[in-house]
Design a protein around this motif. Structure first.
Motif, PDB file in Angstrom:
ATOM      1  N   LEU A   1       0.808  -1.222   0.000  1.00 18.43           N
ATOM      2  CA  LEU A   1       0.000   0.000   0.000  1.00 18.43           C
ATOM      3  C   LEU A   1       0.838   1.267   0.000  1.00 18.43           C
ATOM      4  O   LEU A   1       0.632   2.132  -0.872  1.00 18.43           O
ATOM      5  CB  LEU A   1      -0.966  -0.021   1.183  1.00 18.43           C
ATOM      6  N   PRO A   2       1.778   1.447   0.946  1.00 17.30           N
ATOM      7  CA  PRO A   2       2.553   2.698   0.912  1.00 17.30           C
ATOM      8  C   PRO A   2       3.363   2.844  -0.360  1.00 17.30           C
ATOM      9  O   PRO A   2       3.547   3.947  -0.876  1.00 17.30           O
ATOM     10  CB  PRO A   2       3.445   2.604   2.152  1.00 17.30           C
ATOM     11  N   GLY A   3       3.846   1.713  -0.910  1.00 18.67           N
ATOM     12  CA  GLY A   3       4.605   1.784  -2.154  1.00 18.67           C
ATOM     13  C   GLY A   3       3.742   2.239  -3.313  1.00 18.67           C
ATOM     14  O   GLY A   3       4.156   3.066  -4.136  1.00 18.67           O
ATOM     15  N   ALA A   4       2.516   1.701  -3.397  1.00 16.84           N
ATOM     16  CA  ALA A   4       1.616   2.084  -4.493  1.00 16.84           C
ATOM     17  C   ALA A   4       1.246   3.562  -4.400  1.00 16.84           C
ATOM     18  O   ALA A   4       1.184   4.264  -5.415  1.00 16.84           O
ATOM     19  CB  ALA A   4       0.367   1.214  -4.457  1.00 16.84           C
ATOM     20  N   ILE A   5       0.997   4.043  -3.196  1.00 13.48           N
ATOM     21  CA  ILE A   5       0.650   5.463  -3.034  1.00 13.48           C
ATOM     22  C   ILE A   5       1.858   6.344  -3.343  1.00 13.48           C
ATOM     23  O   ILE A   5       1.740   7.392  -3.994  1.00 13.48           O
ATOM     24  CB  ILE A   5       0.141   5.724  -1.603  1.00 13.48           C
ATOM     25  N   TRP A   6       3.029   5.902  -2.912  1.00 13.04           N
ATOM     26  CA  TRP A   6       4.241   6.680  -3.147  1.00 13.04           C
ATOM     27  C   TRP A   6       4.563   6.791  -4.635  1.00 13.04           C
ATOM     28  O   TRP A   6       4.942   7.860  -5.117  1.00 13.04           O
ATOM     29  CB  TRP A   6       5.409   6.053  -2.400  1.00 13.04           C
ATOM     30  N   ARG A   7       4.404   5.696  -5.365  1.00 13.37           N
ATOM     31  CA  ARG A   7       4.725   5.718  -6.790  1.00 13.37           C
ATOM     32  C   ARG A   7       3.805   6.656  -7.567  1.00 13.37           C
ATOM     33  O   ARG A   7       4.175   7.158  -8.626  1.00 13.37           O
ATOM     34  CB  ARG A   7       4.666   4.299  -7.370  1.00 13.37           C
ATOM     35  N   ALA A   8       2.621   6.889  -7.029  1.00 10.72           N
ATOM     36  CA  ALA A   8       1.684   7.813  -7.685  1.00 10.72           C
ATOM     37  C   ALA A   8       1.754   9.214  -7.086  1.00 10.72           C
ATOM     38  O   ALA A   8       0.930  10.069  -7.427  1.00 10.72           O
ATOM     39  CB  ALA A   8       0.258   7.274  -7.570  1.00 10.72           C
ATOM     40  N   ALA A   9       2.728   9.465  -6.206  1.00 16.63           N
ATOM     41  CA  ALA A   9       2.807  10.755  -5.507  1.00 16.63           C
ATOM     42  C   ALA A   9       2.827  11.963  -6.440  1.00 16.63           C
ATOM     43  O   ALA A   9       2.131  12.950  -6.186  1.00 16.63           O
ATOM     44  CB  ALA A   9       4.018  10.773  -4.576  1.00 16.63           C
TER      45      ALA A   9
ATOM     46  N   PHE B   1      -7.837  12.641  -3.454  1.00 21.39           N
ATOM     47  CA  PHE B   1      -6.699  13.035  -4.309  1.00 21.39           C
ATOM     48  C   PHE B   1      -5.880  11.804  -4.711  1.00 21.39           C
ATOM     49  O   PHE B   1      -5.451  11.679  -5.865  1.00 21.39           O
ATOM     50  CB  PHE B   1      -5.797  14.025  -3.572  1.00 21.39           C
ATOM     51  N   VAL B   2      -5.640  10.909  -3.754  1.00 26.99           N
ATOM     52  CA  VAL B   2      -4.870   9.697  -4.055  1.00 26.99           C
ATOM     53  C   VAL B   2      -5.599   8.851  -5.091  1.00 26.99           C
ATOM     54  O   VAL B   2      -4.996   8.369  -6.056  1.00 26.99           O
ATOM     55  CB  VAL B   2      -4.623   8.880  -2.772  1.00 26.99           C
ATOM     56  N   ALA B   3      -6.914   8.679  -4.915  1.00 25.23           N
ATOM     57  CA  ALA B   3      -7.688   7.888  -5.868  1.00 25.23           C
ATOM     58  C   ALA B   3      -7.632   8.507  -7.263  1.00 25.23           C
ATOM     59  O   ALA B   3      -7.424   7.809  -8.265  1.00 25.23           O
ATOM     60  CB  ALA B   3      -9.139   7.770  -5.402  1.00 25.23           C
ATOM     61  N   ALA B   4      -7.800   9.821  -7.331  1.00 20.26           N
ATOM     62  CA  ALA B   4      -7.763  10.501  -8.627  1.00 20.26           C
ATOM     63  C   ALA B   4      -6.377  10.408  -9.251  1.00 20.26           C
ATOM     64  O   ALA B   4      -6.240  10.158 -10.455  1.00 20.26           O
ATOM     65  CB  ALA B   4      -8.178  11.962  -8.461  1.00 20.26           C
ATOM     66  N   GLY B   5      -5.333  10.610  -8.440  1.00 22.09           N
ATOM     67  CA  GLY B   5      -3.973  10.550  -8.972  1.00 22.09           C
ATOM     68  C   GLY B   5      -3.606   9.178  -9.487  1.00 22.09           C
ATOM     69  O   GLY B   5      -3.010   9.033 -10.558  1.00 22.09           O
TER      70      GLY B   5
ATOM     71  N   ARG C   1      -2.329  -2.801 -11.087  1.00 21.78           N
ATOM     72  CA  ARG C   1      -2.070  -3.533  -9.848  1.00 21.78           C
ATOM     73  C   ARG C   1      -1.903  -2.572  -8.674  1.00 21.78           C
ATOM     74  O   ARG C   1      -2.398  -2.835  -7.576  1.00 21.78           O
ATOM     75  CB  ARG C   1      -0.826  -4.407 -10.001  1.00 21.78           C
ATOM     76  N   ASP C   2      -1.231  -1.472  -8.908  1.00 23.02           N
ATOM     77  CA  ASP C   2      -1.135  -0.452  -7.861  1.00 23.02           C
ATOM     78  C   ASP C   2      -2.512   0.106  -7.540  1.00 23.02           C
ATOM     79  O   ASP C   2      -2.823   0.415  -6.380  1.00 23.02           O
ATOM     80  CB  ASP C   2      -0.203   0.682  -8.311  1.00 23.02           C
ATOM     81  N   GLY C   3      -3.341   0.259  -8.575  1.00 24.59           N
ATOM     82  CA  GLY C   3      -4.693   0.763  -8.358  1.00 24.59           C
ATOM     83  C   GLY C   3      -5.503  -0.144  -7.454  1.00 24.59           C
ATOM     84  O   GLY C   3      -6.263   0.333  -6.598  1.00 24.59           O
ATOM     85  N   VAL C   4      -5.342  -1.454  -7.609  1.00 25.03           N
ATOM     86  CA  VAL C   4      -6.062  -2.400  -6.753  1.00 25.03           C
ATOM     87  C   VAL C   4      -5.593  -2.273  -5.310  1.00 25.03           C
ATOM     88  O   VAL C   4      -6.400  -2.261  -4.368  1.00 25.03           O
ATOM     89  CB  VAL C   4      -5.858  -3.839  -7.269  1.00 25.03           C
ATOM     90  N   LEU C   5      -4.277  -2.169  -5.104  1.00 20.64           N
ATOM     91  CA  LEU C   5      -3.749  -2.006  -3.749  1.00 20.64           C
ATOM     92  C   LEU C   5      -4.299  -0.739  -3.096  1.00 20.64           C
ATOM     93  O   LEU C   5      -4.715  -0.744  -1.933  1.00 20.64           O
ATOM     94  CB  LEU C   5      -2.219  -1.946  -3.787  1.00 20.64           C
ATOM     95  N   VAL C   6      -4.298   0.349  -3.857  1.00 19.32           N
ATOM     96  CA  VAL C   6      -4.783   1.620  -3.319  1.00 19.32           C
ATOM     97  C   VAL C   6      -6.278   1.545  -3.026  1.00 19.32           C
ATOM     98  O   VAL C   6      -6.745   2.075  -2.009  1.00 19.32           O
ATOM     99  CB  VAL C   6      -4.477   2.764  -4.303  1.00 19.32           C
ATOM    100  N   ALA C   7      -7.036   0.898  -3.896  1.00 15.60           N
ATOM    101  CA  ALA C   7      -8.481   0.784  -3.678  1.00 15.60           C
ATOM    102  C   ALA C   7      -8.780   0.090  -2.355  1.00 15.60           C
ATOM    103  O   ALA C   7      -9.652   0.524  -1.590  1.00 15.60           O
ATOM    104  CB  ALA C   7      -9.117   0.020  -4.836  1.00 15.60           C
ATOM    105  N   VAL C   8      -8.043  -0.984  -2.061  1.00 13.96           N
ATOM    106  CA  VAL C   8      -8.247  -1.704  -0.800  1.00 13.96           C
ATOM    107  C   VAL C   8      -7.857  -0.819   0.383  1.00 13.96           C
ATOM    108  O   VAL C   8      -8.570  -0.743   1.393  1.00 13.96           O
ATOM    109  CB  VAL C   8      -7.437  -3.009  -0.784  1.00 13.96           C
ATOM    110  N   GLY C   9      -6.734  -0.126   0.263  1.00  7.75           N
ATOM    111  CA  GLY C   9      -6.290   0.741   1.349  1.00  7.75           C
ATOM    112  C   GLY C   9      -7.228   1.902   1.608  1.00  7.75           C
ATOM    113  O   GLY C   9      -7.455   2.297   2.761  1.00  7.75           O
TER     114      GLY C   9
END
Length: 327
Positions: A91-99, A224-228, A255-263
């Protein structure tokens, strides 16, 4: 084929296989026996299916074989290590990569919202064009504050949770088309900007910011995270990296989107609890804001500390390596 003779010859092996499947613990010799009997039983089942007219026998042996296969392969069990890896790496990695994406969304949204707020506050007559004079007066007198106490806190929290999770899901799903995400953000910016502008123009800025800030920091960050992340998926389709095909780039971003959606499901649950229980609580405004801000900063710290530790190569999607992101 003489079915009775075949059963008489191999029935003992099938019963033994079924017995081993039911034992709680097996020693090494029994495990080897289980594997050997399972292999023989699958071959014998194949023979029966092709030559035997007895469906009951085929069904019975099929159940034994399936039971043995389940015993050998193991049943999936909840893994705390998988949960730990999701929380500390995935989760933190997926959010960070989309920062870069969600930080840009946050900046644009904030500038647009405060511009609208300033315009409406500086031109009170424009409120009539957006919501009408009567609605503006009602909003200032009781409507805005009353929104947070209209329903019981548990009901209100569940409504907020599902509403925000649905908004985030739309941003993630629509990201591949780019434009719908902008429309969703525009609608929310208009809503906050106009309501805030009306409250400010009537001298109720303290009420507006005192009520929206405790939960708004975390809630809007989730949007913002979801939109980004959604926009990042769309950009992976439009301009994939040279070393990846378009499908590979979208798959990695997805795949990052799925992780973020769950988080985000958990994040919006926390935001809903804040909005339902803390925002309308009879506490000093600075305390309510400090509570919301502390939780928001804890989330950002979680992403900033754990996100950069993820492997930069395995998740390269949009041409930006993890070690090239701003720290």
């Amino acid at each position: 084929m003489d079915v009775d003779a075949y059963v008489a010859e191999h029935g003992g092996q099938w019963r033994r296989l079924n017995q081993l499947c039911g034992q709680r613990r097996l020693d090494p010799a029994e495990v080897d026996e289980l594997v050997a009997l399972y292999q023989r039983a699958t071959t014998q089942l194949s023979v029966l299916r092709s030559r035997s007219p007895d469906p009951a026998l085929v069904s019975e042996l099929s159940q034994v074989v399936l039971r043995a296969r389940a015993r050998l392969t193991g049943r999936p069990r909840p893994s705390w290590s998988a949960v730990r890896r999701f929380l500390l790496v995935g989760l933190p990695g997926a959010i960070w990569r989309a920062a870069p994406w969600w930080c840009a969304v946050a900046t644009a949204f904030t500038l647009l919202t405060f511009t609208l707020m300033w315009f409406v506050a500086d031109n009170p007559e424009t409120a009539a064009a957006f919501i009408g004079d009567d609605e503006a007066a009602n909003l200032v007198e009781s409507g805005f504050a009353g929104y947070y106490t209209e329903f019981s806190a548990p009901t209100f929290a569940f409504h907020l949770w599902t509403h925000n999770a649905w908004l985030a899901a739309k941003c993630l799903a629509a990201g591949v088309l780019i434009v719908p995400v902008g429309y969703l953000l525009w609608q929310n910016a208009i809503n906050i900007g106009v309501v805030g502008g009306v409250m400010v123009s009537y001298g109720r800025a303290d009420v507006f910011f005192g009520l929206i800030t405790p939960h708004g920091l975390l809630e809007l960050t989730g949007v913002f995270v979801a939109a980004g992340v959604g926009l990042r998926i769309g950009w992976a389709w439009i301009a994939p990296p040279e070393q990846l095909t378009r499908g590979q780039a979208v798959a990695r971003a997805g795949r990052d989107g799925v992780l973020v959606a769950v988080g985000l499901v958990a994040l919006f649950a926390v935001a809903a609890l804040i909005e339902a229980f803390i925002t309308p609580a009879p506490l000093p405004t600075p305390l309510r804001i400090a509570t919301g801000a502390t939780i928001w900063l804890a989330f950002l710290t979680y992403v900033l500390l754990l996100g950069p530790r993820t492997h930069p190569v395995d998740h390269e999607v949009d041409g930006i390596h993890g070690d090239q992101l701003p720290r």
